[in-house]
Motif scaffolding. Sequence first.
Motif, PDB file in Angstrom:
ATOM      1  N   ILE A   1       1.021  -1.186  -0.088  1.00 23.26           N
ATOM      2  CA  ILE A   1      -0.134   0.059   0.000  1.00 23.26           C
ATOM      3  C   ILE A   1       0.921   1.193  -0.045  1.00 23.26           C
ATOM      4  CG2 ILE A   1      -0.172   0.247   2.574  1.00 23.26           C
ATOM      5  CD1 ILE A   1      -2.961   1.141   0.024  1.00 23.26           C
ATOM      6  N   LEU A   2       1.875   1.145   0.793  1.00 23.44           N
ATOM      7  CA  LEU A   2       3.098   2.512   0.612  1.00 23.44           C
ATOM      8  C   LEU A   2       3.304   2.906  -0.624  1.00 23.44           C
ATOM      9  CD1 LEU A   2       4.614   1.687   3.972  1.00 23.44           C
ATOM     10  CD2 LEU A   2       3.061   3.509   3.539  1.00 23.44           C
ATOM     11  N   GLU A   3       3.710   1.675  -1.547  1.00 26.00           N
ATOM     12  CA  GLU A   3       4.236   1.974  -2.837  1.00 26.00           C
ATOM     13  C   GLU A   3       3.059   2.731  -3.645  1.00 26.00           C
ATOM     14  OE1 GLU A   3       5.542  -1.541  -4.510  1.00 26.00           O
ATOM     15  OE2 GLU A   3       6.907  -2.048  -2.746  1.00 26.00           O
ATOM     16  N   GLU A   4       1.853   2.333  -3.437  1.00 18.21           N
ATOM     17  CA  GLU A   4       0.680   2.706  -4.158  1.00 18.21           C
ATOM     18  C   GLU A   4       0.517   4.249  -3.669  1.00 18.21           C
ATOM     19  OE1 GLU A   4      -2.811   0.203  -3.382  1.00 18.21           O
ATOM     20  OE2 GLU A   4      -1.669  -1.557  -3.942  1.00 18.21           O
ATOM     21  N   VAL A   5       0.572   4.347  -2.429  1.00 20.40           N
ATOM     22  CA  VAL A   5       0.347   5.981  -1.949  1.00 20.40           C
ATOM     23  C   VAL A   5       1.433   6.692  -2.595  1.00 20.40           C
ATOM     24  CG1 VAL A   5       0.376   7.445   0.018  1.00 20.40           C
ATOM     25  CG2 VAL A   5      -0.940   5.037  -0.044  1.00 20.40           C
ATOM     26  N   GLN A   6       2.547   6.250  -2.635  1.00 23.23           N
ATOM     27  CA  GLN A   6       3.726   6.887  -3.391  1.00 23.23           C
ATOM     28  C   GLN A   6       3.450   7.175  -4.808  1.00 23.23           C
ATOM     29  OE1 GLN A   6       6.569   8.816  -2.663  1.00 23.23           O
ATOM     30  NE2 GLN A   6       8.082   7.147  -2.012  1.00 23.23           N
ATOM     31  N   GLU A   7       3.161   6.345  -5.342  1.00 25.67           N
ATOM     32  CA  GLU A   7       2.813   6.378  -6.758  1.00 25.67           C
ATOM     33  C   GLU A   7       1.568   7.610  -7.241  1.00 25.67           C
ATOM     34  OE1 GLU A   7       1.172   3.756 -10.687  1.00 25.67           O
ATOM     35  OE2 GLU A   7       1.828   2.836  -8.729  1.00 25.67           O
ATOM     36  N   THR A   8       0.678   7.572  -6.304  1.00 30.38           N
ATOM     37  CA  THR A   8      -0.442   8.471  -6.117  1.00 30.38           C
ATOM     38  C   THR A   8       0.106   9.986  -6.124  1.00 30.38           C
ATOM     39  OG1 THR A   8      -1.992   7.099  -5.366  1.00 30.38           O
ATOM     40  CG2 THR A   8      -2.566   9.381  -5.281  1.00 30.38           C
TER      41      THR A   8
END
Length: 452
Positions: free
Chosen positions: A115-122
């Motif tokens: 999830i942290l990678e997804e938030v970083q991408e956002t």
Amino acid sequence: MTIIRQGSLFGLQELYDLEPTQRFEAIFSAIDIDPIFAVVTKKSRLGRPVELNYAAMIYSLVARISERIPFIKDLVKRLKNDMIFRLDCGFLVSDSVPSEAAYSRMLTIISESNILEEVQETLLHQAIQEGFITDDTVAIDATHFEARDQAPPKDHEKPKEEPKKRGRKSKEEREKWLIEKAEREANLSIFEKKIEDQLNVPLAELRNEIPQDPQWGVKKNSEGKNVFWYGYKGHLAVGTSSQYILQSLFSSGSLNDGKAAIPLLKGIQERVPLPSLRYETMDAGYDYEPIYTQIHQMGHQAVIAYNKRNEPEPIGFDKHFAPTCFREYSYRYDSFDPKYETLKYTRPKECKECPLANEGLCQKIYKIRITTDLRKYTAPARGSKAWKSIFKRRTAVERVNAYLKGYFQLDNVRYRTGKRAKVHFDIITLVYNASKLAVDRINAQLNQQQAA
């Protein structure tokens, strides 16, 4: 004559000089915590009652990095004793302060997801949309940081091998040895195989299989001597002008830097919609042909320092692989034709009055396709002013590594497992990018006010 004073840009240091409340608001506003909140919140009526403010707990983990609070127990103590800090993190007066165990459970849940990678991408997409990331060059490098655990002896990693038998193998022994070798290679993980084996592997598989447990690593110091350390590596792909972390990768300390390059490059290609990108620059530790191939498949150009590796001197070419004339003067790089992927070289200045040139024995123009050897022939050409100018931009990733260790506690890993250490690394890179976005937004507001 009127003197116009140029306003200085607002930087990371100025952000940290702000009052905590202002700083937290700027950083928190850059992070979309809703996906993290959805992962960590309780979804069942069974079990322990829900009494925790999970959103505030997530914000407090961000504030811990910003405030350089070394331990979770110190964070809990700060929340208990500092009412303003507690309110800044989003806790209500009626909320109870979470325990260390509550934070541990939440970090464990986060470690089981990406999830942290997804938030970083956002966050990156938002920065691109707002016009803060317009880089044409990405710099890639790695930095190491030590694990909390006491390091085992280096000899513990590799068992002693039996002494090899001297002499030539018989036909039966050689066939048996070849079968055993093929079986061993088939059972190797993707990061134990050669770098070229990564080219056809999907990004998700590469990221899932990367080793994350603490291991012995080695690097050369400024004196050229080997220095050993036990822990992890952080691999970063940084925009050289914006200095955002466009891609990051966490690995064991023993992983070769070159084996992390293709996952980073594929991540840029698939996850960072930035059409302005043209170049990837790296030091000589990344001078492997598959890395050039991956960059070429992306439609970009590689600017990587050459590692000679005991190769023979090229005949008819100089040390930068530019063609030379009969008198061994180097041809001058002129231009690159992207349509035909061709480097154009023109006759050396010294050949103007050379009798060989007048007799037609010296070519006026040389053209070389970069696909002849992607490692030797880069665009712009090696040794040219344009190549050197792009390569100098590589210092941006070193600067970001220094920021992560100096401001964001990258050296302060307090977890014994690779999964939990990766969460620490992901939070740090997320907070860094959020801080960059906060600074850029403040600068944009200041520029608007000055223009008004």
